[in-house]
Write a protein that holds these residues in place. Structure first.
Motif, short mmCIF file in Angstrom:
data_model
loop_
_atom_site.label_atom_id
_atom_site.label_comp_id
_atom_site.label_asym_id
_atom_site.label_seq_id
_atom_site.Cartn_x
_atom_site.Cartn_y
_atom_site.Cartn_z
N THR A 42 -21.92 20.65 -32.02
CA THR A 42 -21.04 20.75 -30.67
C THR A 42 -20.71 22.07 -30.29
OG1 THR A 42 -19.10 20.23 -32.03
CG2 THR A 42 -20.45 18.32 -30.96
N LEU A 43 -20.45 22.97 -31.03
CA LEU A 43 -19.90 24.18 -30.70
C LEU A 43 -20.78 25.50 -30.57
CD1 LEU A 43 -17.14 24.94 -30.55
CD2 LEU A 43 -16.97 25.58 -33.02
N ALA A 44 -21.92 25.63 -31.37
CA ALA A 44 -22.73 26.74 -31.27
C ALA A 44 -23.79 26.74 -30.13
CB ALA A 44 -23.52 26.88 -32.33
N ASP A 45 -23.94 28.11 -29.56
CA ASP A 45 -24.98 28.49 -28.33
C ASP A 45 -26.38 28.55 -29.15
OD1 ASP A 45 -23.26 28.33 -26.13
OD2 ASP A 45 -22.23 29.98 -27.26
N TYR A 46 -26.34 29.29 -30.49
CA TYR A 46 -27.50 29.66 -31.26
C TYR A 46 -27.26 29.21 -32.68
CZ TYR A 46 -27.94 32.85 -27.07
OH TYR A 46 -27.98 33.15 -25.88
N ARG A 97 -12.90 30.72 -27.40
CA ARG A 97 -14.05 31.33 -26.86
C ARG A 97 -14.01 31.57 -25.12
NH1 ARG A 97 -19.64 30.02 -26.20
NH2 ARG A 97 -19.36 27.73 -26.41
N GLU A 98 -13.86 30.12 -24.73
CA GLU A 98 -13.63 30.04 -23.30
C GLU A 98 -12.56 30.95 -22.43
OE1 GLU A 98 -15.53 28.56 -20.44
OE2 GLU A 98 -15.92 27.88 -22.50
N LYS A 99 -11.38 30.93 -23.16
CA LYS A 99 -10.29 31.92 -22.43
C LYS A 99 -10.45 33.18 -22.93
CE LYS A 99 -6.28 28.54 -22.52
NZ LYS A 99 -5.24 28.01 -23.27
N ARG A 100 -10.94 33.64 -23.88
CA ARG A 100 -10.65 35.06 -24.50
C ARG A 100 -12.20 35.57 -24.26
NH1 ARG A 100 -6.90 37.24 -28.38
NH2 ARG A 100 -5.11 36.19 -28.15
N ASN A 101 -13.33 34.87 -23.95
CA ASN A 101 -14.68 35.33 -23.79
C ASN A 101 -14.93 36.01 -25.29
OD1 ASN A 101 -16.92 35.69 -22.59
ND2 ASN A 101 -16.66 37.82 -22.17
N LEU A 102 -14.58 35.25 -26.20
CA LEU A 102 -14.64 35.62 -27.50
C LEU A 102 -16.18 35.32 -27.93
CD1 LEU A 102 -12.66 36.59 -29.83
CD2 LEU A 102 -12.46 34.35 -30.52
N SER A 144 -22.09 38.63 -25.69
CA SER A 144 -20.74 38.20 -25.65
C SER A 144 -20.42 36.91 -25.19
CB SER A 144 -20.18 39.17 -24.48
OG SER A 144 -20.02 40.57 -24.83
N GLY A 145 -19.11 36.42 -25.70
CA GLY A 145 -18.78 34.91 -25.32
C GLY A 145 -19.62 34.04 -25.85
N LYS A 146 -20.61 34.23 -26.69
CA LYS A 146 -21.43 33.21 -27.25
C LYS A 146 -20.89 33.03 -28.72
CE LYS A 146 -24.04 32.82 -23.69
NZ LYS A 146 -23.97 31.78 -22.88
N ILE A 147 -21.60 31.88 -29.21
CA ILE A 147 -21.24 31.33 -30.46
C ILE A 147 -22.56 31.18 -31.45
CG2 ILE A 147 -20.33 29.63 -32.19
CD1 ILE A 147 -18.35 28.85 -29.95
N LEU A 148 -22.80 32.02 -32.40
CA LEU A 148 -23.86 31.97 -33.30
C LEU A 148 -23.54 31.29 -34.69
CD1 LEU A 148 -26.93 34.04 -33.70
CD2 LEU A 148 -25.71 33.58 -35.64
N ALA A 149 -24.18 30.10 -35.07
CA ALA A 149 -23.96 29.42 -36.24
C ALA A 149 -24.64 30.14 -37.41
CB ALA A 149 -23.92 28.05 -35.85
N LEU A 150 -24.16 30.50 -38.50
CA LEU A 150 -25.23 30.62 -39.67
C LEU A 150 -24.91 29.67 -40.47
CD1 LEU A 150 -27.06 33.25 -40.66
CD2 LEU A 150 -24.78 34.15 -41.54
#
Ligand SMILES: Nc1ncnc2c1ncn2[C@@H]1O[C@H](COP(=O)(O)OP(=O)(O)OP(=O)(O)O)[C@@H](O)[C@H]1O
Ligand SMILES: [Mg+2]
Length: 317
Positions: free
Chosen positions: A217-221, A198-203, A30-36
């Motif tokens: 700059t954006l992805a966590d994974y 992502r930050e505001k909505r925990n998207l 939840s709340g993370k960004i994964l780039a494919l």
């Protein structure tokens, strides 16, 4: 529990049974960004569409699991899937013609989603649509409701599509090449908007892109995809500081940097489904290929916690 977890997903052509996406597994908290990430034709969009259960005709999931909030969405009855799609899970499609209808105003289109998923009246839905337009950074949102898609710039259209995707209050947003058609300045603005949401909505965001620079700059994974398979998975930081798969390295080679004199594009092309090499799918383009690579498919090696690579010689041995 991870919001999304994909286990050994396989997608094939229904008739020929030729595999297109093979053994794809990853998870997204939840709340993370994964780039494919991967070149054109690697299977990124099909992976995203499979999560929405919107594969194009002629293609089907042949095995694997797609767990959303712990439930396998592949086995949900169609009416339950309809409640999730566009609501808890929303997608910004690569082809803008799929998302925006040229004959309806922006307001009508966003309002329709709100009426359908939230049961709002048309008037309430329009008011909420204006709030969503404001949230995605569209100036004078009330008057923009009356605009038709062709009256908007590319960047504004992309914002409208994001607003529409947000209408059902999603937990997961699948953004397929959200900035590819835009120039660099606008691209950066849209990426900043995704970071804010992502930050505001925990998207949670599944960010699909062919450009590692976009996701840096954006992805966590990051999960790197080649010819239907994932070849490297790591945190974004780890992947950029210690890329191991020769394909990942090749993708990094083409990123412009001030200290780099020339960019070295990787020769050749991604083989289409049905024409992929027998052993490692990357073997016919790989600069460090050896005999075993032509015969055997490498399995995953965990080189550090959470950093996995599918290559016999990734560590340079
Ligand atoms: N509707 C379709 N019918 C037949 N083949 C398809 C269809 N959609 C995709 N494919 C094939 O499946 C493979 C993966 O396609 P996909 O669209 O997932 O790639 P991608 O990684 O999203 O590429 P791109 O960067 O070009 O969007 C490609 O070889 C493509 O030709
Ligand atoms: Mg695509």
């Amino acid at each position: 529990m991870n919001l999304l977890e994909i286990n050994a997903l396989n997608i094939s052509y229904s008739k020929s049974r030729v595999p297109v996406v093979e053994d794809v597994s990853f998870f997204l908290p939840s709340g993370k960004i994964l780039a494919l990430v991967g070149e054109s034709g690697c299977g990124k969009s099909l992976t995203g569409l499979a999560i929405m259960r919107l594969l194009p005709p002629g293609l089907e999931v042949t095995s694997g699991e797609i767990l959303f909030q712990g439930k396998n969405i592949l086995s949900l009855p169609p009416e339950e899937m309809r409640k999730i799609r566009g609501a808890k899970v929303a997608m910004i499609f690569q082809d803008p013609m799929v998302s925006l209808n040229p004959v309806f105003t922006v307001g009508t289109q966003i309002a329709e989603v709100l009426e359908w998923h939230k049961g709002l009246s048309h008037k309430e839905a329009l008011a909420q649509a204006a709030r969503l337009l404001a949230e995605v950074g569209i100036p004078a949102p009330e008057s923009r409701l009356k605009a038709y898609p062709h009256e908007l710039s590319g960047g504004m259209r992309q914002r409208v599509m994001i607003a529409m995707a947000l209408a059902g209050d999603p937990l997961l947003l699948i953004a397929d090449e959200p900035t590819t058609a835009l120039d660099v300045t606008i691209q950066a603005q849209i990426l900043a908007l995704l970071a804010t949401l992502r930050e505001k909505r925990n998207l949670s965001i599944l960010l699909i892109s062919h450009d590692l620079g976009v996701v840096a700059t954006l992805a966590d994974y990051v999960a790197v995809m080649y010819a239907g398979r994932l070849v490297e998975k790591a945190t974004c930081e780890e992947l950029f500081s210690r890329p191991l798969h020769p394909y990942t390295k090749a993708l990094l080679e083409v990123l412009p940097r001030p200290d780099k004199k020339e960019l070295k594009p990787l020769p050749g092309q991604v083989p289409p489904p049905g024409a992929r090499p027998k052993g490692c799918k990357f073997s016919d383009r790989c600069p460090i290929v050896r005999k075993v690579c032509l015969e055997k498919e490498p399995s995953w090696q965990e080189v550090a916690k959470g950093h996995l690579v599918r290559c016999f010689y990734a560590s340079g041995a």
